[in-house]
Scaffold this active site. Structure first.
Site, PDB file in Angstrom:
ATOM      1  N   ARG A 114       0.746  75.448  12.031  1.00 25.89           N
ATOM      2  CA  ARG A 114       0.299  74.295  11.235  1.00 25.89           C
ATOM      3  C   ARG A 114       0.440  74.574   9.747  1.00 25.89           C
ATOM      4  O   ARG A 114       0.908  73.728   8.989  1.00 25.89           O
ATOM      5  CB  ARG A 114      -1.143  73.926  11.596  1.00 25.89           C
ATOM      6  N   TYR A 130       4.967  66.705  14.562  1.00 25.13           N
ATOM      7  CA  TYR A 130       4.875  67.887  15.437  1.00 25.13           C
ATOM      8  C   TYR A 130       3.787  68.882  14.989  1.00 25.13           C
ATOM      9  O   TYR A 130       3.219  68.739  13.919  1.00 25.13           O
ATOM     10  CB  TYR A 130       6.238  68.527  15.715  1.00 25.13           C
ATOM     11  N   GLU A 131       3.477  69.794  15.848  1.00 22.29           N
ATOM     12  CA  GLU A 131       2.341  70.722  15.628  1.00 22.29           C
ATOM     13  C   GLU A 131       1.029  69.979  15.485  1.00 22.29           C
ATOM     14  O   GLU A 131       0.152  70.398  14.698  1.00 22.29           O
ATOM     15  CB  GLU A 131       2.576  71.598  14.404  1.00 22.29           C
ATOM     16  N   GLY A 132       0.837  68.916  16.232  1.00 28.24           N
ATOM     17  CA  GLY A 132      -0.346  68.073  16.074  1.00 28.24           C
ATOM     18  C   GLY A 132      -0.054  67.020  15.041  1.00 28.24           C
ATOM     19  O   GLY A 132       0.178  67.352  13.866  1.00 28.24           O
ATOM     20  N   GLN A 168      -4.664  66.150  13.066  1.00 25.53           N
ATOM     21  CA  GLN A 168      -5.178  67.053  12.024  1.00 25.53           C
ATOM     22  C   GLN A 168      -6.457  66.472  11.412  1.00 25.53           C
ATOM     23  O   GLN A 168      -7.438  67.185  11.186  1.00 25.53           O
ATOM     24  CB  GLN A 168      -4.143  67.244  10.907  1.00 25.53           C
TER      25      GLN A 168
END
Lengths: 568, 568
Positions: B294, B425-427, B432
């Protein structure tokens, strides 16, 4: 996920929000009453749903291309153009005496917007013709009108606008294309033009170019520019396409989106053209066309927003993820927030655009200066905020799709790529904002104050029934009025320009609050009140920050030198 | 328009803004003093300028492709990977005992950001390896660490993350991949994974997949998930790539951007894997990797913003248009506004990201809970605001280019297309924000209040010298503190989630003001004061509107039913 034409939205806006009844009450547009308009919108919507929407992906996947100098349009586009032409959708607002329908721009704008939502790249073709029809109707000789207008209106021929040159973009006065009298009333036009949307096609019998060029005695700058009509094929004595003119498409641009619309580099080599309007009066004629096109491009933004919104909503309703009542993501708070932001701004931008169209119609029906000033004021706001909304809604639409939004197959990405250019062409949104704080405030802000007074009066009427919505709108209009006073009192134009973009956006925010409030007042409870409340509670407050930015002045922009901006 | 590594920006931020001196003062990172760091950044910057930046267009024009099941990366990417590996840039923060450099994350983040600016699609490959190294270092057995870490750190092998499945995206607990013990300490892993970045390549001797799957006795949801290391080639007794594992790349996605990075659909058919961490403890191990990633993705956003900014500035400095002192568009007020907005947010997002990295470093050097909480708080803000800045700056960069921005040849459009995925992506950035107002506020807001207290103390110190900058920052922190109090007092989580995204952005706006103020205090006059003033006068005020939105609650989101959202 098929496109659904939002006909009932237009009907509601016409009736309750933008005051279309005034238009229908004029002699000029008396035939365009509510029922007639509903029938027209329904018919156009059907064409958009059934004919145009299925072409949207074709344009992206199989772009227009140039084959040995011949333009090949995307699969189905020729049939799409034929449907648009047959429906009469090109010449909706064109003069009846030349085969047009003579309908109000309010109606035409709604249909243009639906066509944009269905297939933006194809819709750009009739939009260009519409601008040309408007320019010719106002500025061309009777002979030119008699020959060209019927064919442009019927879609037998197509029209384009040729302004930009490599060294002359926003600064159109820097153009170097030349026109030399041939002695027979025609002119030999030479030069290169770039970014020519639909500079050629394979579905119209002729392509008619409106070209800005300078006569031998034309002074430098915009005052020395004239406008010429330069057809791809010279009409023969019967008015049919004859010998080829000395012009060609040199190449097509490779763009981020809008692949179905060929963006051409055009070369004119002594091509035969006819003067439109007066010698050196090209800018006046061009402005007719550009104002029309600016409203049209604003509608492209709103239309793309509608398409992206419907697309995202459909995805949210079917995508299962997480534990929610419906099992789909539409129940997640943040997905709701995104969808409501999209929908609320869609409503606001559409209302502003239609209010602008109403002003244009009232101007042409009544000739009143106040309506002209209202139309002039709202045009740059409609263009910039409509396209900004298109971009923002398409961006949020991608986000609603999550990972699938980045994958081309879903189509969400196409809206995002396609609509991006609308903030750039027909005058960048920065140019629109400078127009708003510059030329459109030459009246000392009078037109703006008059509009804000209406906003506040409407809010006052709502105080009794919807106080929590009315008060913030009234206050926002007050803050905007104060910022406008500051703006018009600036002697240095650059101090206005420095905050022009945030000022325009704040203006749109406030007008959005006004139209949402009007919708809420008309409905008296229910979803429009809820959407208005969402907008006024959560989105309207932005105007304050934007207006702080708008009044910060130019000095701070130049406090950093170029070396300070650069790295290393 | 070549990329210039902004090494002096990092040096300034390290020294004057994010308190890197605290990191260098710890025993653990005592060797990473200012001079050493400068030398490292300079060396890395040179590699980014000379090796990676020339690959940026290759990735877009000649995407990675699958040929008979073999992955073919874009031209030059293999050489690029080799340079990254040889420089030691993959294992910068990896343990020294396995061949890493053991450098602070603050330094690694800066280098990652420069690599992202130079060539985002290639940079994603080492970023994935870094996440895997971190996860293995913390959770794998010594045997796995001894075998894999040296090869991953040297770049001889590459790593990937396999979380997402078609029905399990943001809701990772819904995954259905299975792992069955083979009886020899290994597991047979089966399932399909999607959106696997760099799921294969043609430049590393082995590709090591970290795969989330469920053991036979794993409960439903996230608590029943375990993590497995599943290599493309099973290591032989000497630790070299041996027989092929039963896994394959099924297909590559056709994406809007980041074409140089292959996004793979992976199929595992009883592939041999090794457990990493405890049985059913997959999420803990995965979080190590995700937190790392992240921060890394936030850096991708900041890096892409830097690239897009430099690109736009270079264009503005050479594009002649209109009458300005320099003859170029850089002197137009609205172009200046755009460049300054880009630069100001670039600074803010970079400072937030580096402050987060400092907290991570202090946490690992001191083990103090306060630093851990600071890092946890700043990670979602760094990711979401960094990527939001990347998108916004790339969008503005397109606008600075005018019509040329929409033409692919200029490269401005590529930044816009490439960086879009970083918000997903990555949450997703929504995830977040929910992390920020949910898990990161489980302490009752304590970590947030502590940070805001520092912000206010710093503003108080600045009151004497820079009162016009200090006061708005102090006030903004106060408004944010009040909003945080409201937030943590909401018993219903959905009331927090409803405003999570605007809250996160407001937090970033306030922190941006804080770091700009710190920069202005350090410089005492000159361009950093001017940039801080621009930010504080024109961009910081947005926090007010965002915080109004943040505190509007969930009820209004559900006041409209699904039927009200749909058309027709």
């Amino acid at each position: 996920m098929p496109y659904r034409a939002p006909v009932s939205e237009y009907e509601f806006l016409f009736r309750h929000v933008v005051g279309y009844d005034q238009v229908a009450a004029t002699d000029r547009f008396s035939e365009a009453d509510g029922d007639t308009v509903s029938a027209i919108l329904t018919e156009a919507g059907k064409m958009c749903e059934e004919v145009m929407a299925p072409l949207q992906r074709n344009g992206d996947l199989e772009p227009a291309r140039l084959e040995n100098g011949k333009l090949r349009s995307s699969p189905g586009f020729a049939e799409g153009w034929a449907s648009i032409a047959e429906g009469g959708w090109i010449g909706m607002s064109a003069p009846v005496e030349y085969g047009g329908m003579g309908l109000p721009m309010t109606v035409t704008s709604s249909v243009n917007e639906m066509m944009s939502a269905a297939c933006l790249s194809l819709q750009l073709a009739p939009l260009m013709s519409q601008g040309q029809i408007e320019a010719l109707a106002h500025h061309a000789s009777d002979a030119l009108k008699d020959l060209y207008l019927p064919k442009l209106i019927s879609g037998e021929w197509a029209g384009t606008m040729n302004l930009t040159e490599p060294q002359a973009g926003s600064d159109v006065g820097a153009l170097s294309s030349k026109a030399v009298p041939n002695g027979d009333g025609t002119y030999a036009v030479s030069g290169q033009k770039i970014f020519i949307s639909w500079g050629d096609n394979d579905f119209a019998g002729n392509v008619c170019h409106l070209v800005l060029a300078r006569l031998p005695d034309g002074v430098p700058g915009t005052k020395g520019i004239s406008l010429f009509l330069v057809p791809k094929f010279l009409p023969d004595d019967a008015g049919n396409p004859g010998v080829a003119n000395t012009l060609k498409v040199v190449s097509l641009e490779h763009k981020m989106g809008l692949h179905g619309s060929p963006t051409c580099v055009m070369q004119y080599d002594g091509a035969t053209g006819w003067l439109v309007g007066k010698e050196h009066g090209g800018m006046a004629a061009m402005f007719t066309m550009m104002n029309n096109a600016r409203l049209g491009v604003g509608g492209q933004g709103v239309g793309a927003a509608e398409g992206a919104y419907q697309h995202a909503l459909a995805y949210a309703l079917e995508r299962k993820q997480g534990k929610t009542p419906s099992g789909t993501i539409v129940d997640h708070a943040d997905v709701r927030r995104m969808l409501l932001e999209m929908d609320a701004d869609l409503f606001a931008s559409r209302a502003i655009l239609l209010a602008c169209a109403v002003a244009i119609d009232m101007q042409s029906a009544t000739g009143e200066a106040d309506w002209a000033a209202r139309a002039a004021l709202l045009t740059p706001i409609s263009k910039a905020f409509g396209t900004e909304t298109g971009i923002r809604v398409a961006e949020t639409g991608v986000q609603v799709h999550g990972g699938m939004g980045f994958i081309e197959e879903t189509g969400a990405a196409q809206y995002y790529r396609d609509v991006r250019v609308t903030a750039i062409y027909e005058g960048t949104n920065g140019i629109q904002a400078m127009d708003l704080v510059g030329r459109k405030m030459m009246d000392g802000g009078e037109a703006a104050y008059r509009l804000l007074e209406e906003v506040q009066k409407q809010a006052e009427r709502a105080r009794g029934t919807l106080p929590d919505l009315a008060e913030p709108v009234w206050q926002a209009a007050e803050t905007l009025r104060e910022a406008t006073e500051w703006l018009v009192s600036q002697g240095e134009m650059n101090d206005r320009f420095a905050g022009a973009v945030p000022y325009l956006k704040a203006f749109a925010r406030v007008l959005g609050g006004h139209y949402h409030l009007s919708a809420a007042m008309a409905e008296k409870g229910g979803p429009r009140v809820a959407l208005a409340r969402f907008y006024i509670d959560r989105m309207l407050p932005e105007h304050g920050a934007l207006l702080a930015h708008a009044q910060a002045g130019a000095e701070g922009l130049y406090a950093l030198g170029i070396d300070d901006l650069a790295r290393g």
